[in-house]
Write a protein that holds these residues in place. Sequence first.
Motif, short mmCIF file in Angstrom:
data_model
loop_
_atom_site.label_atom_id
_atom_site.label_comp_id
_atom_site.label_asym_id
_atom_site.label_seq_id
_atom_site.Cartn_x
_atom_site.Cartn_y
_atom_site.Cartn_z
N SER A 25 0.87 -1.18 0.00
CA SER A 25 0.00 0.00 0.00
C SER A 25 0.90 1.23 0.00
O SER A 25 1.83 1.31 0.80
CB SER A 25 -0.89 0.01 1.24
N CYS A 26 0.60 2.16 -0.91
CA CYS A 26 1.43 3.36 -1.07
C CYS A 26 0.73 4.60 -0.52
O CYS A 26 -0.50 4.64 -0.42
CB CYS A 26 1.76 3.57 -2.55
N SER A 27 1.53 5.60 -0.23
CA SER A 27 1.01 6.84 0.34
C SER A 27 0.10 7.61 -0.62
O SER A 27 -0.69 8.43 -0.19
CB SER A 27 2.16 7.74 0.79
N ASP A 28 0.18 7.32 -1.93
CA ASP A 28 -0.67 8.02 -2.89
C ASP A 28 -2.01 7.30 -3.12
O ASP A 28 -2.78 7.67 -3.99
CB ASP A 28 0.05 8.22 -4.22
N LYS A 69 10.16 5.69 -0.37
CA LYS A 69 9.53 6.85 0.27
C LYS A 69 8.01 6.85 0.14
O LYS A 69 7.33 7.59 0.85
CB LYS A 69 10.10 8.16 -0.27
N TYR A 70 7.46 6.00 -0.73
CA TYR A 70 6.01 5.93 -0.91
C TYR A 70 5.36 4.76 -0.20
O TYR A 70 4.15 4.59 -0.26
CB TYR A 70 5.64 5.86 -2.40
N ASP A 72 3.58 2.62 2.50
CA ASP A 72 2.80 2.75 3.72
C ASP A 72 2.78 1.43 4.48
O ASP A 72 2.96 1.38 5.68
CB ASP A 72 1.36 3.16 3.42
N LYS A 73 2.52 0.34 3.74
CA LYS A 73 2.41 -0.97 4.37
C LYS A 73 2.82 -2.06 3.40
O LYS A 73 2.54 -1.97 2.21
CB LYS A 73 0.98 -1.22 4.83
N ASP A 108 -6.38 -0.07 2.89
CA ASP A 108 -7.24 1.07 2.63
C ASP A 108 -8.44 0.77 1.75
O ASP A 108 -9.20 1.65 1.42
CB ASP A 108 -6.44 2.23 2.04
#
Length: 119
Positions: A25-28, A69-70, A72-73, A108
């Motif tokens: 899972s990415c921050s975007d 850097k992207y 999340d999980k 998410d």
Amino acid sequence: MPPSSHAQDPIETLRARLSSRTRISCSDGRTFIGHFMCTDKEKNIVLAGTEEFKHGERRFVGLIMIPGKYLDKIEMEEVLPRDEDGGGDAEGEGEGGHSVQRQHGNHDGDADDDDDTYT
């Protein structure tokens, strides 16, 4: 103080996870599901045979590198050795006579929730 006998070498831990089915899972807001190929000191991750999930849409993206850097999980399947009696795990038999246990976690909801690999 000497390292605990329970501590495992991080390199060996990653090596054991090579080719594991992995969800990132990415921050975007995007989610990628593919097979873990490698990582580096900057925590960039390479996945093969990857699908991208974004806003309920799914597309095949193949071999990709996700910048650290992207992230999340990260979720990975865990392959456990068979029981001493040769019986499998209640989760089911995996490749090579191993039992497969799935590591669960919150996500998410962007990924296809019908994928029984990650529930």
